[in-house]
Design a protein around this motif. Sequence first.
Motif, PDB file in Angstrom:
ATOM      1  N   PRO A 580       0.797  -1.229   0.000  1.00 47.61           N
ATOM      2  CA  PRO A 580       0.000   0.000   0.000  1.00 47.61           C
ATOM      3  C   PRO A 580       0.830   1.281   0.000  1.00 47.61           C
ATOM      4  CG  PRO A 580       0.166  -0.793   2.225  1.00 47.61           C
ATOM      5  CD  PRO A 580       0.888  -1.803   1.374  1.00 47.61           C
ATOM      6  N   LEU A 581       2.157   1.210   0.108  1.00 48.67           N
ATOM      7  CA  LEU A 581       2.948   2.428   0.269  1.00 48.67           C
ATOM      8  C   LEU A 581       3.055   3.227  -1.024  1.00 48.67           C
ATOM      9  CD1 LEU A 581       5.820   1.047   2.541  1.00 48.67           C
ATOM     10  CD2 LEU A 581       3.737   2.263   3.224  1.00 48.67           C
ATOM     11  N   GLY A 582       2.966   2.554  -2.183  1.00 45.28           N
ATOM     12  CA  GLY A 582       3.037   3.247  -3.455  1.00 45.28           C
ATOM     13  C   GLY A 582       4.437   3.555  -3.918  1.00 45.28           C
ATOM     14  N   LEU A 583       5.460   3.134  -3.192  1.00 47.20           N
ATOM     15  CA  LEU A 583       6.848   3.465  -3.499  1.00 47.20           C
ATOM     16  C   LEU A 583       7.460   2.431  -4.435  1.00 47.20           C
ATOM     17  CD1 LEU A 583       7.940   4.411   0.121  1.00 47.20           C
ATOM     18  CD2 LEU A 583       7.236   5.977  -1.713  1.00 47.20           C
ATOM     19  N   LEU A 584       8.657   2.748  -4.936  1.00 49.81           N
ATOM     20  CA  LEU A 584       9.380   1.801  -5.769  1.00 49.81           C
ATOM     21  C   LEU A 584       9.655   0.527  -4.980  1.00 49.81           C
ATOM     22  CD1 LEU A 584      11.961   4.195  -7.460  1.00 49.81           C
ATOM     23  CD2 LEU A 584       9.987   3.115  -8.549  1.00 49.81           C
ATOM     24  N   ALA A 585       9.470  -0.616  -5.634  1.00 49.61           N
ATOM     25  CA  ALA A 585       9.640  -1.898  -4.945  1.00 49.61           C
ATOM     26  C   ALA A 585      11.044  -2.048  -4.379  1.00 49.61           C
ATOM     27  CB  ALA A 585       9.323  -3.035  -5.914  1.00 49.61           C
ATOM     28  N   GLN A 586      12.038  -1.503  -5.074  1.00 52.65           N
ATOM     29  CA  GLN A 586      13.410  -1.642  -4.602  1.00 52.65           C
ATOM     30  C   GLN A 586      13.667  -0.883  -3.314  1.00 52.65           C
ATOM     31  OE1 GLN A 586      14.685   0.009  -8.306  1.00 52.65           O
ATOM     32  NE2 GLN A 586      15.488   1.882  -7.352  1.00 52.65           N
ATOM     33  N   ALA A 587      12.783   0.063  -2.974  1.00 49.24           N
ATOM     34  CA  ALA A 587      12.959   0.848  -1.756  1.00 49.24           C
ATOM     35  C   ALA A 587      12.093   0.354  -0.607  1.00 49.24           C
ATOM     36  CB  ALA A 587      12.631   2.322  -2.042  1.00 49.24           C
ATOM     37  N   VAL A 588      11.378  -0.752  -0.809  1.00 53.20           N
ATOM     38  CA  VAL A 588      10.438  -1.243   0.199  1.00 53.20           C
ATOM     39  C   VAL A 588      10.867  -2.643   0.635  1.00 53.20           C
ATOM     40  CG1 VAL A 588       8.040  -1.869   0.661  1.00 53.20           C
ATOM     41  CG2 VAL A 588       8.557   0.116  -0.777  1.00 53.20           C
ATOM     42  N   PRO A 589      10.994  -2.896   1.932  1.00 54.03           N
ATOM     43  CA  PRO A 589      11.289  -4.260   2.396  1.00 54.03           C
ATOM     44  C   PRO A 589      10.217  -5.231   1.928  1.00 54.03           C
ATOM     45  CG  PRO A 589      11.540  -2.669   4.170  1.00 54.03           C
ATOM     46  CD  PRO A 589      10.907  -1.944   3.046  1.00 54.03           C
ATOM     47  N   PRO A 590      10.564  -6.457   1.609  1.00 49.69           N
ATOM     48  CA  PRO A 590       9.589  -7.418   1.074  1.00 49.69           C
ATOM     49  C   PRO A 590       8.361  -7.584   1.959  1.00 49.69           C
ATOM     50  CG  PRO A 590      11.815  -8.266   0.830  1.00 49.69           C
ATOM     51  CD  PRO A 590      11.935  -7.019   1.646  1.00 49.69           C
ATOM     52  N   GLU A 591       8.553  -7.545   3.312  1.00 53.23           N
ATOM     53  CA  GLU A 591       7.397  -7.772   4.181  1.00 53.23           C
ATOM     54  C   GLU A 591       6.400  -6.617   4.146  1.00 53.23           C
ATOM     55  OE1 GLU A 591      10.804  -6.076   6.683  1.00 53.23           O
ATOM     56  OE2 GLU A 591      10.517  -7.574   5.072  1.00 53.23           O
ATOM     57  N   LEU A 592       6.828  -5.473   3.645  1.00 56.62           N
ATOM     58  CA  LEU A 592       5.915  -4.327   3.555  1.00 56.62           C
ATOM     59  C   LEU A 592       5.338  -4.165   2.151  1.00 56.62           C
ATOM     60  CD1 LEU A 592       7.791  -1.620   5.664  1.00 56.62           C
ATOM     61  CD2 LEU A 592       6.227  -3.418   6.401  1.00 56.62           C
ATOM     62  N   CYS A 593       5.728  -5.020   1.239  1.00 55.46           N
ATOM     63  CA  CYS A 593       5.217  -4.972  -0.131  1.00 55.46           C
ATOM     64  C   CYS A 593       4.102  -5.999  -0.256  1.00 55.46           C
ATOM     65  CB  CYS A 593       6.331  -5.257  -1.137  1.00 55.46           C
ATOM     66  SG  CYS A 593       5.856  -4.993  -2.867  1.00 55.46           S
ATOM     67  N   HIS A 594       2.891  -5.585   0.054  1.00 57.99           N
ATOM     68  CA  HIS A 594       1.766  -6.520   0.048  1.00 57.99           C
ATOM     69  C   HIS A 594       1.342  -6.898  -1.364  1.00 57.99           C
ATOM     70  CE1 HIS A 594       0.606  -4.612   4.185  1.00 57.99           C
ATOM     71  NE2 HIS A 594       1.756  -5.263   4.217  1.00 57.99           N
ATOM     72  N   GLN A 595       1.442  -5.954  -2.284  1.00 56.56           N
ATOM     73  CA  GLN A 595       1.150  -6.231  -3.694  1.00 56.56           C
ATOM     74  C   GLN A 595       2.161  -5.486  -4.552  1.00 56.56           C
ATOM     75  OE1 GLN A 595      -2.874  -5.659  -5.085  1.00 56.56           O
ATOM     76  NE2 GLN A 595      -3.777  -6.374  -3.171  1.00 56.56           N
ATOM     77  N   GLU A 596       2.757  -6.191  -5.520  1.00 61.18           N
ATOM     78  CA  GLU A 596       3.697  -5.558  -6.434  1.00 61.18           C
ATOM     79  C   GLU A 596       3.004  -5.338  -7.777  1.00 61.18           C
ATOM     80  OE1 GLU A 596       8.172  -6.494  -6.736  1.00 61.18           O
ATOM     81  OE2 GLU A 596       7.310  -7.438  -8.536  1.00 61.18           O
ATOM     82  N   ARG A 597       3.196  -4.157  -8.347  1.00 65.01           N
ATOM     83  CA  ARG A 597       2.533  -3.811  -9.602  1.00 65.01           C
ATOM     84  C   ARG A 597       3.525  -3.132 -10.544  1.00 65.01           C
ATOM     85  NH1 ARG A 597      -3.211  -3.947  -8.458  1.00 65.01           N
ATOM     86  NH2 ARG A 597      -3.646  -2.835 -10.402  1.00 65.01           N
TER      87      ARG A 597
END
Length: 765
Positions: A580-597
Amino acid sequence: MSLQRRLALAAALGALLLADQLFPPPLPGRAAPHAQVVVARDGTPLRAFPDRAHIWRHPVRVDEVSPRYVEALVAYEDRFFWWHPGVNPFALLRAAGQWAINGHIVSGGSTLTMQVARILEPTPHTLPGKLRQIARALQLELRLPKSEILELYLSFAPMGGVLEGVEAASRAYLGKPAKRLTESEAALLTVLPQAPSLLRPDRYPQRAQQARDKVLARLESRWGAAVVADARQEPVIAQTVREPLLAPLFAERLRRQRPRERRIDTTLDAGVQSTVEQMLASRLVVLPPRVSMAALVVDNATLEVRAYAGSADFTDSARFSHVDMVQAARSPGSTLKPFLYGLALDEGLIHSESLLADVPQSFAGYQPGNFQANFSGPVSVSEALQSSLNVPAVEVLDRLGPQRFVALLRRGGLKLELPRGAAPNLSVILGGAAVDLEGLVGAYTALARGGVSGKPRYLPDAPQEDARMMSEGAAFIIREVLESGGPLARTIENGVGARRGIAWKTGTSFGFRDAWAVGVSDRYTVGVWVGRPDGTPNPGFFGANIASPLLVDIFSAIDDGLPLPRTPPASVAPAKICWPLGLLAQAVPPELCHQERSAWILNGTAPPTFPDRLRGGSARYTDYRDAASGLRVRANCAAGEMRAVDMARWPAALEPWLNAATRRQALPPSWAPACSGAQAPEGGLKIVGISDGETIRRAGNGPAPELRLEARGGQAELVWLVDGRQVGRVPANRALLQKFAEAGRYRITVMDDAGRFDRVEISVR
């Protein structure tokens, strides 16, 4: 020569020059001050406006007429035209001799210049009349070159009835421009002015053919026996004379703008115009009374208008035929949404997959709903634009600001009309302002022109007026989003948008008053409007089912080229982002990336998800769990060792819409028994009267069961939804009665303005 004779000669010449100046020939500017014709880019007459005598005339130049006609005319009427001074004395002497021998006029001995003089200033068939005609012919030769004298004949020669000039006759009788006359047709129109009432090919084809053959016989030595023999074989067939009537409202508009011009050349393509008008006419049989249509086609490369249909049928007054809906200001419905998202991209507020909330929301009392009255929960910008969702659009406009949005549109060349004394508000994006089709189509050209919109051009000499609507990168992203599909593409085999390279958007105004569709290809931008000009509603008429099929048909008919490959501009790049953070996937820890788009990002930045409107605090927070049980704890109630867990928070309004897997990842676990007094974000609101998993049975063949939906603990208003579709909004202390007519499973959700919710699932049998 003596001095007296020279003086006498000079005096005579002076007298002639003075007479010439005092009594100039009546040139066409005064002969036909109001006669006008509006023509397409290839010279095809769109509409003729007759002079005071109701004469149809299409002025032409020599190079706009078939050389065969010019050859036939000069050879038959005046073979010494290019050399004599306006009068052929040998022809006059021959005519006088024939008159003296026969006792009546056999030939008039008139040159083409003399015939032009008689056309411009009719004279009686008497000796004084002939002398006046000779004098006028000499005056014309003094003033004008031969080519202009010939053009006067080509434009003003009588051709029968209200027709004057070879172009008008060729269009009216033969249905073609004079540029394309065959030898047979050239001979026919050459002889017609000799007796236009008696030789009209539409009324007297046999007489016309005999006269034509006489001309062909005269031309055999010039054209050859074989050519003349073939020309004689052509039958004389003429269509019924009808006034040209293509783009009638467009022609009337230009006539008002340029009332003094005899001929108005435009940018319209006669073939495209005819095709568009036929498509509109073919749909009239399925439209209710008083419904009209309008369409506009603009060439993206030049901004020149190729087709302009201001009404559905110019002959049907019951459909407001004379009301030009290209210029009429109407509510645009959802057609402004592409500009909203494009401008928000440029402002750094969103990327193509930014997380938005398609859920019931209140924006300072403004509570928008979707066209289908249901909600989708978490959606991206792309999904919101493709599906034309209202609530996400209002959410983005709320962040951008209505006044800034209207100002940016105006800067980009699109002016919105607001109610008198009103300031821009959130309703603008849903049709709470007015635009015209002309301005809307001009704005949409920005999607094919690197973000630069333009004012449609109707005249070849009109200046090009451009304005920067959005950046090149934003225009690329919005066009890519619109081309990838949407509701219409799913209803048409193979997805016309993706296959043909057409990006389009539909719109429907409040009360079904206006149905819009605007589309962009590499070559054209096309806009369509359907509705009642008097503003009365058309229930069931909306952009996707009425306007967009017509739009696609127009593109299919006029633009058969394959879409050109497009590469993203340097400012645009694909990237993976995380919800839900909307940030680049590379800047988000995997556990906080609930959905990748997969997203398009502009200028290398991925803006975060909008701040939560219902709940304060950061979107990233630290939660604490009991090390042994994994349950949620706080320092003041933890019985054993705690461990910190990083969490990413979804907007509170979206938590009721998360699926089971995402809920397990996104929401913290239950509180440990020792911390049971703590409140979960979703706590405090509880559905009462029905329980989760309950089965409701119909009583025999009785009526559909009706449930009393009631909740406790809510604040202000409660929103009730059944399977994501809003079924009611009631005060927190009141119940809602809801029928369940069909058997099946239903998910019932209740929400309040504070973001709290509860949900149960029931079965109806």
